[in-house]
Write an enzyme that holds these catalytic residues in place. Structure first.
Site, mmCIF file in Angstrom:
data_model
loop_
_atom_site.group_PDB
_atom_site.id
_atom_site.type_symbol
_atom_site.label_atom_id
_atom_site.label_comp_id
_atom_site.label_asym_id
_atom_site.label_seq_id
_atom_site.Cartn_x
_atom_site.Cartn_y
_atom_site.Cartn_z
ATOM 1 N N TYR A 51 0.771 -1.161 -0.232
ATOM 2 C CA TYR A 51 -0.143 -0.280 -0.024
ATOM 3 C C TYR A 51 1.078 0.970 -0.089
ATOM 4 O O TYR A 51 0.312 2.402 0.057
ATOM 5 C CB TYR A 51 -1.102 0.090 1.342
ATOM 6 C CG TYR A 51 -2.208 -0.909 1.397
ATOM 7 C CD1 TYR A 51 -3.351 -0.790 0.086
ATOM 8 C CD2 TYR A 51 -2.306 -2.344 1.516
ATOM 9 C CE1 TYR A 51 -3.914 -1.715 0.009
ATOM 10 C CE2 TYR A 51 -3.551 -2.734 1.068
ATOM 11 C CZ TYR A 51 -3.806 -2.846 0.660
ATOM 12 O OH TYR A 51 -5.416 -3.347 0.382
ATOM 13 N N HIS A 117 -10.578 -6.299 -2.010
ATOM 14 C CA HIS A 117 -9.479 -5.462 -2.029
ATOM 15 C C HIS A 117 -9.696 -5.495 -3.715
ATOM 16 O O HIS A 117 -9.997 -6.693 -4.256
ATOM 17 C CB HIS A 117 -7.845 -5.990 -2.237
ATOM 18 C CG HIS A 117 -7.121 -5.370 -3.138
ATOM 19 N ND1 HIS A 117 -6.944 -3.399 -3.425
ATOM 20 C CD2 HIS A 117 -6.182 -5.313 -4.558
ATOM 21 C CE1 HIS A 117 -5.507 -2.933 -4.087
ATOM 22 N NE2 HIS A 117 -5.706 -4.170 -4.699
ATOM 23 N N GLU A 128 0.558 -5.448 -8.650
ATOM 24 C CA GLU A 128 0.075 -6.422 -7.612
ATOM 25 C C GLU A 128 0.000 -7.545 -7.579
ATOM 26 O O GLU A 128 -0.055 -8.629 -6.429
ATOM 27 C CB GLU A 128 -1.664 -5.719 -7.278
ATOM 28 C CG GLU A 128 -1.537 -3.748 -7.028
ATOM 29 C CD GLU A 128 -2.735 -3.691 -6.512
ATOM 30 O OE1 GLU A 128 -2.762 -1.846 -6.740
ATOM 31 O OE2 GLU A 128 -3.853 -4.511 -6.802
HETATM 32 N N1 UDP Z 1 -9.521 3.000 3.118
HETATM 33 C C1 UDP Z 1 -9.219 3.346 5.329
HETATM 34 N N2 UDP Z 1 -10.037 5.024 4.865
HETATM 35 C C2 UDP Z 1 -9.971 5.314 4.402
HETATM 36 C C3 UDP Z 1 -9.884 4.925 2.726
HETATM 37 C C4 UDP Z 1 -9.699 3.954 2.502
HETATM 38 O O1 UDP Z 1 -9.283 2.540 5.785
HETATM 39 O O2 UDP Z 1 -10.728 6.586 4.035
HETATM 40 C C5 UDP Z 1 -8.888 1.560 3.217
HETATM 41 C C6 UDP Z 1 -10.223 1.119 3.139
HETATM 42 O O3 UDP Z 1 -8.895 -0.371 3.599
HETATM 43 C C7 UDP Z 1 -9.292 0.390 1.319
HETATM 44 C C8 UDP Z 1 -7.364 0.571 0.847
HETATM 45 O O4 UDP Z 1 -7.524 2.037 2.167
HETATM 46 O O5 UDP Z 1 -9.810 -0.621 0.537
HETATM 47 C C9 UDP Z 1 -7.716 1.089 0.072
HETATM 48 O O6 UDP Z 1 -7.896 2.403 -0.757
HETATM 49 P P1 UDP Z 1 -8.840 3.586 -1.724
HETATM 50 O O7 UDP Z 1 -8.863 4.602 -1.575
HETATM 51 O O8 UDP Z 1 -7.419 2.671 -2.985
HETATM 52 O O9 UDP Z 1 -9.926 2.617 -1.914
HETATM 53 P P2 UDP Z 1 -10.146 0.811 -2.746
HETATM 54 O O10 UDP Z 1 -9.306 0.828 -3.980
HETATM 55 O O11 UDP Z 1 -9.660 -0.385 -1.760
HETATM 56 O O12 UDP Z 1 -11.797 0.961 -2.912
HETATM 57 MG MG MG Z 2 -7.163 1.217 -4.440
#
Ligand code: UDP
Ligand code: MG
Length: 139
Positions: A51, A117, A128
């Site tokens: 991440y 994810h 990934e």
């Molecule tokens: N996440 C979090 N708080 C937030 C936004 C994201 O804990 O406000 C976590 C959540 O597990 C998310 C991951 O960080 O799936 C990656 O964030 P992203 O914005 O890439 O979301 P995704 O692509 O998973 O929808």
């Molecule tokens: Mg994402």
């Protein structure tokens, strides 16, 4: 094969809650073929590296702690338009905003512990997938 593969993880919350089977069934029923899969656990260092793009975000520490808190299922999925179609199948990051019937609407606990994810681009899907799988493990 560009455009036809995406990378997913069933996150520690969904694994701990016993939802692996239901989530894999939903993935298969949506027309995705599983071309790589394993039950594994990321260390904090490994989750931090996975991440790394989110390093500056306020939730990074919590995200790394959560994603290394227990086993996950990592998988590579194949289907036409895989990245976009899989993002539709999982729904919005925040389950409160996810479409009814999506995997996150059904199984996510909150915006952090959100069950699955899904890669956000073909480029990241390839990065990934290679992070978690050796070439000989992808079919
Ligand atoms: N996440 C979090 N708080 C937030 C936004 C994201 O804990 O406000 C976590 C959540 O597990 C998310 C991951 O960080 O799936 C990656 O964030 P992203 O914005 O890439 O979301 P995704 O692509 O998973 O929808
Ligand atoms: Mg994402």
């Amino acid at each position: 094969m560009a455009g036809n593969r995406t990378f997913t993880m069933i996150k520690p919350d969904a694994v701990a809650s016993g939802h692996i089977g239901a989530i894999l069934a939903q993935i298969n029923n949506a027309g995705f073929r599983i071309v790589a899969m394993k039950l594994t656990r990321m260390s904090a260092a490994t989750a931090g590296a996975f991440y790394a793009v989110h390093k500056e975000r306020p939730f990074y520490g919590e995200l790394v702690e959560f994603m290394s808190s227990g086993p996950i299922v990592a998988a590579v999925l194949e289907k036409d338009n895989a990245v976009e179609d899989f993002r539709k199948l999982i729904g919005a990051t925040d389950p409160a905003k996810a479409e009814p019937g999506t995997i996150r609407a059904l199984y996510a606990k909150n915006v952090g512990e959100n069950a699955v994810h899904g890669s956000d681009s073909d480029e990241n899907a390839a990065i990934e997938s290679a992070f978690h799988f050796a070439g000989l493990e992808v079919f």
